[in-house]
Design a protein around this motif. Sequence first.
Motif, PDB file in Angstrom:
ATOM      1  N   GLU A 100       0.947  -1.412   0.066  1.00 53.99           N
ATOM      2  CA  GLU A 100       0.035  -0.005  -0.028  1.00 53.99           C
ATOM      3  C   GLU A 100       0.824   1.301   0.066  1.00 53.99           C
ATOM      4  N   PHE A 101       0.346   2.412  -0.419  1.00 55.74           N
ATOM      5  CA  PHE A 101       1.329   3.548  -0.391  1.00 55.74           C
ATOM      6  C   PHE A 101       0.325   4.907  -0.365  1.00 55.74           C
ATOM      7  N   TRP A 102       1.378   5.853  -0.253  1.00 58.81           N
ATOM      8  CA  TRP A 102       0.925   7.439   0.020  1.00 58.81           C
ATOM      9  C   TRP A 102       1.674   8.151  -0.928  1.00 58.81           C
ATOM     10  N   HIS A 103       1.046   8.823  -1.879  1.00 56.11           N
ATOM     11  CA  HIS A 103       1.737   9.678  -3.050  1.00 56.11           C
ATOM     12  C   HIS A 103       1.656  11.215  -2.322  1.00 56.11           C
ATOM     13  N   VAL A 104       2.839  11.856  -2.349  1.00 64.35           N
ATOM     14  CA  VAL A 104       2.914  13.355  -2.201  1.00 64.35           C
ATOM     15  C   VAL A 104       3.495  13.833  -3.415  1.00 64.35           C
ATOM     16  N   ASN A 105       2.856  14.722  -4.003  1.00 62.28           N
ATOM     17  CA  ASN A 105       3.316  15.205  -5.234  1.00 62.28           C
ATOM     18  C   ASN A 105       3.161  16.712  -5.230  1.00 62.28           C
ATOM     19  N   ARG A 106       3.979  17.352  -6.195  1.00 58.75           N
ATOM     20  CA  ARG A 106       4.075  18.846  -6.155  1.00 58.75           C
ATOM     21  C   ARG A 106       2.731  19.583  -5.698  1.00 58.75           C
ATOM     22  N   HIS A 107       1.645  18.925  -6.305  1.00 60.80           N
ATOM     23  CA  HIS A 107       0.276  19.909  -5.899  1.00 60.80           C
ATOM     24  C   HIS A 107      -0.009  19.724  -4.481  1.00 60.80           C
ATOM     25  N   SER A 108       0.447  18.587  -3.835  1.00 58.56           N
ATOM     26  CA  SER A 108       0.297  18.443  -2.501  1.00 58.56           C
ATOM     27  C   SER A 108       0.991  19.761  -1.558  1.00 58.56           C
ATOM     28  N   LEU A 109       2.046  20.027  -2.137  1.00 57.02           N
ATOM     29  CA  LEU A 109       2.837  21.146  -1.517  1.00 57.02           C
ATOM     30  C   LEU A 109       2.049  22.544  -1.761  1.00 57.02           C
ATOM     31  N   THR A 110       1.497  22.733  -2.879  1.00 57.68           N
ATOM     32  CA  THR A 110       1.361  23.868  -3.100  1.00 57.68           C
ATOM     33  C   THR A 110      -0.429  24.421  -2.985  1.00 57.68           C
ATOM     34  N   GLU A 111      -1.219  23.322  -2.898  1.00 61.39           N
ATOM     35  CA  GLU A 111      -2.634  23.254  -2.889  1.00 61.39           C
ATOM     36  C   GLU A 111      -3.129  23.031  -1.336  1.00 61.39           C
ATOM     37  N   ASN A 112      -4.324  23.547  -0.885  1.00 54.76           N
ATOM     38  CA  ASN A 112      -4.756  23.136   0.376  1.00 54.76           C
ATOM     39  C   ASN A 112      -5.559  21.826   0.286  1.00 54.76           C
ATOM     40  N   MET A 113      -4.664  20.754   0.385  1.00 58.27           N
ATOM     41  CA  MET A 113      -5.365  19.626  -0.048  1.00 58.27           C
ATOM     42  C   MET A 113      -6.146  18.991   1.432  1.00 58.27           C
ATOM     43  N   ALA A 114      -7.315  18.423   1.157  1.00 58.61           N
ATOM     44  CA  ALA A 114      -7.877  17.931   2.256  1.00 58.61           C
ATOM     45  C   ALA A 114      -7.345  16.368   2.646  1.00 58.61           C
ATOM     46  N   THR A 115      -6.361  15.823   1.731  1.00 60.94           N
ATOM     47  CA  THR A 115      -6.102  14.542   1.942  1.00 60.94           C
ATOM     48  C   THR A 115      -5.113  14.137   2.876  1.00 60.94           C
ATOM     49  N   TRP A 116      -4.468  15.407   3.400  1.00 65.12           N
ATOM     50  CA  TRP A 116      -3.158  15.113   4.413  1.00 65.12           C
ATOM     51  C   TRP A 116      -3.872  14.553   5.591  1.00 65.12           C
ATOM     52  N   PRO A 117      -3.249  13.394   5.942  1.00 66.01           N
ATOM     53  CA  PRO A 117      -3.738  12.452   7.149  1.00 66.01           C
ATOM     54  C   PRO A 117      -3.924  13.450   8.420  1.00 66.01           C
ATOM     55  N   GLN A 118      -5.268  13.754   8.875  1.00 65.45           N
ATOM     56  CA  GLN A 118      -5.340  14.645  10.183  1.00 65.45           C
ATOM     57  C   GLN A 118      -4.777  13.859  11.348  1.00 65.45           C
ATOM     58  N   GLU A 119      -4.757  12.562  11.369  1.00 67.79           N
ATOM     59  CA  GLU A 119      -4.687  11.606  12.622  1.00 67.79           C
ATOM     60  C   GLU A 119      -3.012  11.706  12.635  1.00 67.79           C
ATOM     61  N   VAL A 120      -2.177  12.209  11.678  1.00 68.19           N
ATOM     62  CA  VAL A 120      -0.875  12.302  11.963  1.00 68.19           C
ATOM     63  C   VAL A 120      -0.400  13.608  11.646  1.00 68.19           C
TER      64      VAL A 120
END
Length: 309
Positions: A100-120
């Motif tokens: 299983e995996f998680w992807h961090v991409n360029r858009h992750s760093l520049t946009e207000n993504m709701a997908t960042w894990p709030q539990e960590v």
Amino acid sequence: MPRPTIPVVSYSDLLSTTGARQRAIAALGQALEDIGFFILEPHPISPEVVRRAYQVAADFFELPNRTKAQYAPAPAGSQDGFSSFGSEQAKGHTVPDLKEFWHVNRHSLTENMATWPQEVPTFRPVMTRLYQQLMTCADVLLMACADYLGQPSDWLVDMAAGGNTVLRLAHYPAVSTVPAGGLRAAPHEDINLITLLCEATAPGLEIFAEGQWVPIQTHPGQIVVDTGDMLQNLTNGLFKSTTHRVVNSHNINQARLSMPFFVHPRPEVDLSPEPTLIQRTGGEPQFPPITAADYLTQRLREIQVGPAA
């Protein structure tokens, strides 16, 4: 038959203003011609950042599956957020990879993504710092590749500027049973320009070189670097995109984490073989004209994570 060795290239030499830089560039380029891989040691990535990244990745993957699943991207197949166990399979294989995996991409760093894990809570700042350090390192390597290839120093850096480069946090969990033909990662080649791989938490990586599988285990202070298919296409095969895999642990209770950094060009970049490199490789194009966007879409379909044709 003796096992081939993976050449070692010094990052500090690549930054040198003396003859050491030219020797390091020559070693890097020859390694990518001959075997498609080299080891970077020393490298500029902070050991503390690597350690913390593995810790927060472990914290995320220990969450319940239903919690992780809420971070799956929409649409499915997007190169960000969480992908569940068994959701990807290598090109030409029918059994999904055991990961299983998680992807961090360029858009992750520049946009207000709701997908960042709030539990960590520390996940985002730690992964952002790791991504930025790896990108800085990648730019130095891309400049060295361009210099070796006889192109302007910024040739590949310009292609990657604004590209959707991906940091993959891959978790290969302990499994009670392994399906027939199942591997943590079946034999494959990377899609992108180059890949940087920080030391994994357990062995398993093998490359296919000179007719045999060669185990590679990185140690603290090392990064494994390899050519992806896009750079192979662009160089008309001068730089090799070498098949590699991640084999199952002899101890099925041993999990594994790794963090490959896939450097991608912008979607509109033309990956057609460079004319001067066609001449350097026999005078005939060996790979097709294609854009980075079309190449990526084609490969994502082949590994069952892209939209249907």
